[in-house]
Design a protein around this motif. Sequence first.
Motif, PDB file in Angstrom:
ATOM      1  N   ASP A 197       0.820  -1.220   0.000  1.00 56.25           N
ATOM      2  CA  ASP A 197       0.000   0.000   0.000  1.00 56.25           C
ATOM      3  C   ASP A 197       0.853   1.269   0.000  1.00 56.25           C
ATOM      4  O   ASP A 197       0.346   2.371  -0.179  1.00 56.25           O
ATOM      5  CB  ASP A 197      -0.924   0.026   1.229  1.00 56.25           C
ATOM      6  CG  ASP A 197      -2.041  -0.996   1.102  1.00 56.25           C
ATOM      7  OD1 ASP A 197      -2.407  -1.318  -0.042  1.00 56.25           O
ATOM      8  OD2 ASP A 197      -2.540  -1.464   2.139  1.00 56.25           O
ATOM      9  N   LYS A 198       2.148   1.094   0.258  1.00 60.55           N
ATOM     10  CA  LYS A 198       3.043   2.256   0.349  1.00 60.55           C
ATOM     11  C   LYS A 198       3.185   2.902  -1.038  1.00 60.55           C
ATOM     12  O   LYS A 198       3.341   2.184  -2.030  1.00 60.55           O
ATOM     13  CB  LYS A 198       4.415   1.753   0.813  1.00 60.55           C
ATOM     14  CG  LYS A 198       5.237   2.775   1.524  1.00 60.55           C
ATOM     15  CD  LYS A 198       6.463   2.090   2.085  1.00 60.55           C
ATOM     16  CE  LYS A 198       7.321   3.101   2.784  1.00 60.55           C
ATOM     17  NZ  LYS A 198       8.488   2.496   3.386  1.00 60.55           N
ATOM     18  N   PRO A 199       3.123   4.252  -1.139  1.00 59.74           N
ATOM     19  CA  PRO A 199       3.311   4.868  -2.457  1.00 59.74           C
ATOM     20  C   PRO A 199       4.624   4.400  -3.081  1.00 59.74           C
ATOM     21  O   PRO A 199       5.643   4.329  -2.397  1.00 59.74           O
ATOM     22  CB  PRO A 199       3.342   6.361  -2.141  1.00 59.74           C
ATOM     23  CG  PRO A 199       2.595   6.508  -0.858  1.00 59.74           C
ATOM     24  CD  PRO A 199       2.862   5.251  -0.084  1.00 59.74           C
ATOM     25  N   SER A 200       4.589   4.088  -4.366  1.00 55.33           N
ATOM     26  CA  SER A 200       5.765   3.512  -5.027  1.00 55.33           C
ATOM     27  C   SER A 200       6.861   4.577  -5.173  1.00 55.33           C
ATOM     28  O   SER A 200       6.566   5.778  -5.166  1.00 55.33           O
ATOM     29  CB  SER A 200       5.374   2.998  -6.415  1.00 55.33           C
ATOM     30  OG  SER A 200       5.301   4.094  -7.296  1.00 55.33           O
ATOM     31  N   PRO A 201       8.129   4.144  -5.340  1.00 56.49           N
ATOM     32  CA  PRO A 201       9.222   5.121  -5.488  1.00 56.49           C
ATOM     33  C   PRO A 201       8.969   6.126  -6.610  1.00 56.49           C
ATOM     34  O   PRO A 201       9.252   7.310  -6.465  1.00 56.49           O
ATOM     35  CB  PRO A 201      10.435   4.235  -5.799  1.00 56.49           C
ATOM     36  CG  PRO A 201      10.092   2.899  -5.218  1.00 56.49           C
ATOM     37  CD  PRO A 201       8.611   2.759  -5.307  1.00 56.49           C
ATOM     38  N   LEU A 202       8.385   5.664  -7.716  1.00 55.71           N
ATOM     39  CA  LEU A 202       8.124   6.563  -8.846  1.00 55.71           C
ATOM     40  C   LEU A 202       7.107   7.642  -8.458  1.00 55.71           C
ATOM     41  O   LEU A 202       7.264   8.829  -8.771  1.00 55.71           O
ATOM     42  CB  LEU A 202       7.581   5.719 -10.017  1.00 55.71           C
ATOM     43  CG  LEU A 202       7.362   6.412 -11.342  1.00 55.71           C
ATOM     44  CD1 LEU A 202       8.638   7.076 -11.847  1.00 55.71           C
ATOM     45  CD2 LEU A 202       6.868   5.400 -12.393  1.00 55.71           C
ATOM     46  N   LEU A 203       6.082   7.234  -7.726  1.00 55.09           N
ATOM     47  CA  LEU A 203       5.053   8.194  -7.293  1.00 55.09           C
ATOM     48  C   LEU A 203       5.652   9.185  -6.297  1.00 55.09           C
ATOM     49  O   LEU A 203       5.421  10.397  -6.390  1.00 55.09           O
ATOM     50  CB  LEU A 203       3.882   7.439  -6.646  1.00 55.09           C
ATOM     51  CG  LEU A 203       2.636   8.279  -6.412  1.00 55.09           C
ATOM     52  CD1 LEU A 203       1.887   8.496  -7.723  1.00 55.09           C
ATOM     53  CD2 LEU A 203       1.705   7.624  -5.407  1.00 55.09           C
ATOM     54  N   VAL A 204       6.464   8.679  -5.374  1.00 52.29           N
ATOM     55  CA  VAL A 204       7.092   9.547  -4.366  1.00 52.29           C
ATOM     56  C   VAL A 204       8.000  10.564  -5.056  1.00 52.29           C
ATOM     57  O   VAL A 204       8.003  11.749  -4.715  1.00 52.29           O
ATOM     58  CB  VAL A 204       7.888   8.710  -3.333  1.00 52.29           C
ATOM     59  CG1 VAL A 204       8.667   9.608  -2.383  1.00 52.29           C
ATOM     60  CG2 VAL A 204       6.950   7.788  -2.555  1.00 52.29           C
ATOM     61  N   GLU A 205       8.732  10.093  -6.073  1.00 45.95           N
ATOM     62  CA  GLU A 205       9.642  10.991  -6.807  1.00 45.95           C
ATOM     63  C   GLU A 205       8.854  12.138  -7.448  1.00 45.95           C
ATOM     64  O   GLU A 205       9.213  13.305  -7.317  1.00 45.95           O
ATOM     65  CB  GLU A 205      10.382  10.171  -7.872  1.00 45.95           C
ATOM     66  CG  GLU A 205      11.400  10.963  -8.652  1.00 45.95           C
ATOM     67  CD  GLU A 205      11.813  10.231  -9.932  1.00 45.95           C
ATOM     68  OE1 GLU A 205      12.038   9.009  -9.899  1.00 45.95           O
ATOM     69  OE2 GLU A 205      11.889  10.914 -10.983  1.00 45.95           O
ATOM     70  N   LYS A 206       7.759  11.822  -8.109  1.00 40.61           N
ATOM     71  CA  LYS A 206       6.935  12.850  -8.764  1.00 40.61           C
ATOM     72  C   LYS A 206       6.349  13.798  -7.708  1.00 40.61           C
ATOM     73  O   LYS A 206       6.338  15.014  -7.886  1.00 40.61           O
ATOM     74  CB  LYS A 206       5.782  12.204  -9.543  1.00 40.61           C
ATOM     75  CG  LYS A 206       6.226  11.412 -10.735  1.00 40.61           C
ATOM     76  CD  LYS A 206       6.554  12.342 -11.880  1.00 40.61           C
ATOM     77  CE  LYS A 206       7.245  11.641 -13.007  1.00 40.61           C
ATOM     78  NZ  LYS A 206       7.899  12.551 -13.932  1.00 40.61           N
ATOM     79  N   PHE A 207       5.868  13.229  -6.619  1.00 37.87           N
ATOM     80  CA  PHE A 207       5.258  14.047  -5.559  1.00 37.87           C
ATOM     81  C   PHE A 207       6.296  15.011  -4.989  1.00 37.87           C
ATOM     82  O   PHE A 207       6.034  16.196  -4.814  1.00 37.87           O
ATOM     83  CB  PHE A 207       4.679  13.139  -4.466  1.00 37.87           C
ATOM     84  CG  PHE A 207       4.108  13.917  -3.316  1.00 37.87           C
ATOM     85  CD1 PHE A 207       2.845  14.486  -3.410  1.00 37.87           C
ATOM     86  CD2 PHE A 207       4.839  14.122  -2.152  1.00 37.87           C
ATOM     87  CE1 PHE A 207       2.316  15.240  -2.371  1.00 37.87           C
ATOM     88  CE2 PHE A 207       4.322  14.867  -1.108  1.00 37.87           C
ATOM     89  CZ  PHE A 207       3.057  15.427  -1.218  1.00 37.87           C
ATOM     90  N   THR A 208       7.487  14.496  -4.707  1.00 37.45           N
ATOM     91  CA  THR A 208       8.537  15.308  -4.093  1.00 37.45           C
ATOM     92  C   THR A 208       8.948  16.459  -5.009  1.00 37.45           C
ATOM     93  O   THR A 208       9.242  17.553  -4.548  1.00 37.45           O
ATOM     94  CB  THR A 208       9.763  14.417  -3.761  1.00 37.45           C
ATOM     95  OG1 THR A 208       9.289  13.277  -3.070  1.00 37.45           O
ATOM     96  CG2 THR A 208      10.778  15.139  -2.900  1.00 37.45           C
ATOM     97  N   LYS A 209       8.934  16.200  -6.316  1.00 37.34           N
ATOM     98  CA  LYS A 209       9.285  17.262  -7.273  1.00 37.34           C
ATOM     99  C   LYS A 209       8.150  18.255  -7.469  1.00 37.34           C
ATOM    100  O   LYS A 209       8.294  19.216  -8.213  1.00 37.34           O
ATOM    101  CB  LYS A 209       9.613  16.636  -8.633  1.00 37.34           C
ATOM    102  CG  LYS A 209      10.958  15.958  -8.709  1.00 37.34           C
ATOM    103  CD  LYS A 209      11.165  15.562 -10.173  1.00 37.34           C
ATOM    104  CE  LYS A 209      12.412  14.775 -10.408  1.00 37.34           C
ATOM    105  NZ  LYS A 209      12.341  13.980 -11.633  1.00 37.34           N
TER     106      LYS A 209
END
Length: 288
Positions: free
Chosen positions: A261-273
């Motif tokens: 359920d944890k947001p995937s690394p790709l999603l986290v990367e986009k969110f952080t940017k």
Amino acid sequence: MNVEDIKKICVIGAGNMGHQIAVCCALAGYRVSVTDISQEMLDKAEAFVKGYLPERVAKGKMKQEQADMALANLSFTASLEESAGDADYVIEAAVEKMNIKRKLFADLDRIAPPHAILATNSSFIVSSEVADATMRPEKVCNMHFFNPALVMKLVEVVQGPHTSMETAQVTMDLAAKLGKNGVLLKKEIYGFVVNRILAALNNEAMFLADMGIATPEEIDIAVTNALGHPMGPFRLIDLTGIDLAYYVGMERYQNTRDPKDKPSPLLVEKFTKGEYGIKTKKGFYTYE
Ligand code: 3HC
């Protein structure tokens, strides 16, 4: 109370969902007050309405009188008191953060007339999580629209254990008045029906992209062409918002502690940017 008693609707949140839900309600003949803590969001919503309605008329999709009526029915204010103080029905479409929603429901309980129904458009959170912040849990339910709300026909109505039959029925009737097909879920489940199915699809799409099996574009091509979906998962997340997917994923992970359920690394990367999708003109795709 029955649906005929609804004259004024308060929509909380002028974002992705709120502004379109408000236009749906105004087009159905309701007086609608949209409120948001951000004046910038309110201005954007008002600008959308002033562009959208004439465009529909010009396209021959709407009569001038309908557009005039909708425009006259809509108002925008940063004051929750002004928006909800005389509302018969409230649709909360604020950010997906539990503490904010609970505070809002407590405030609404104080501000809205005692007969008013308080519904949440949350994508995942069941209304029992906010109902106990009010003294009227029987008048609290989920009324969940889909993006873009002006186009998508479905509304999920979720009746929690605290929600009265009357509240569920009025909400189903309201959905019908808005020209939507309502489905009534008589048991609460996190994410309801559609977003649970969508989350399974999205999780798998993220996993495949994270593993480098295929790019987001290739995965979208695969899904649209093989499954007949109008949009692939990545283009759809760009539409609904990478920020929303992130908040919902985090909320869900905090509840379940299930790594999937944890947001995937790709999603986290986009969110952080800060690349949230269409709303920031950049997400998995770039927009003009
Ligand atoms: N706002 C308002 N109307 C819109 C719109 C928007 N953002 N985007 C498209 N439309 C309207 C157009 O005006 C057009 O209307 P018309 O035919 O009456 O003139 C119609 O939709 C079709 O638009 P287009 O021809 O420009 O584009 P498409 O045919 O590609 O349709 C789409 C666009 C309707 C967004 C379609 O791609 C689609 O259905 N995508 C899937 C959307 C989806 O799955 N939504 C659910 C997401 S999950 C969710 O919302 C959960 C929530 O909790 C976040």
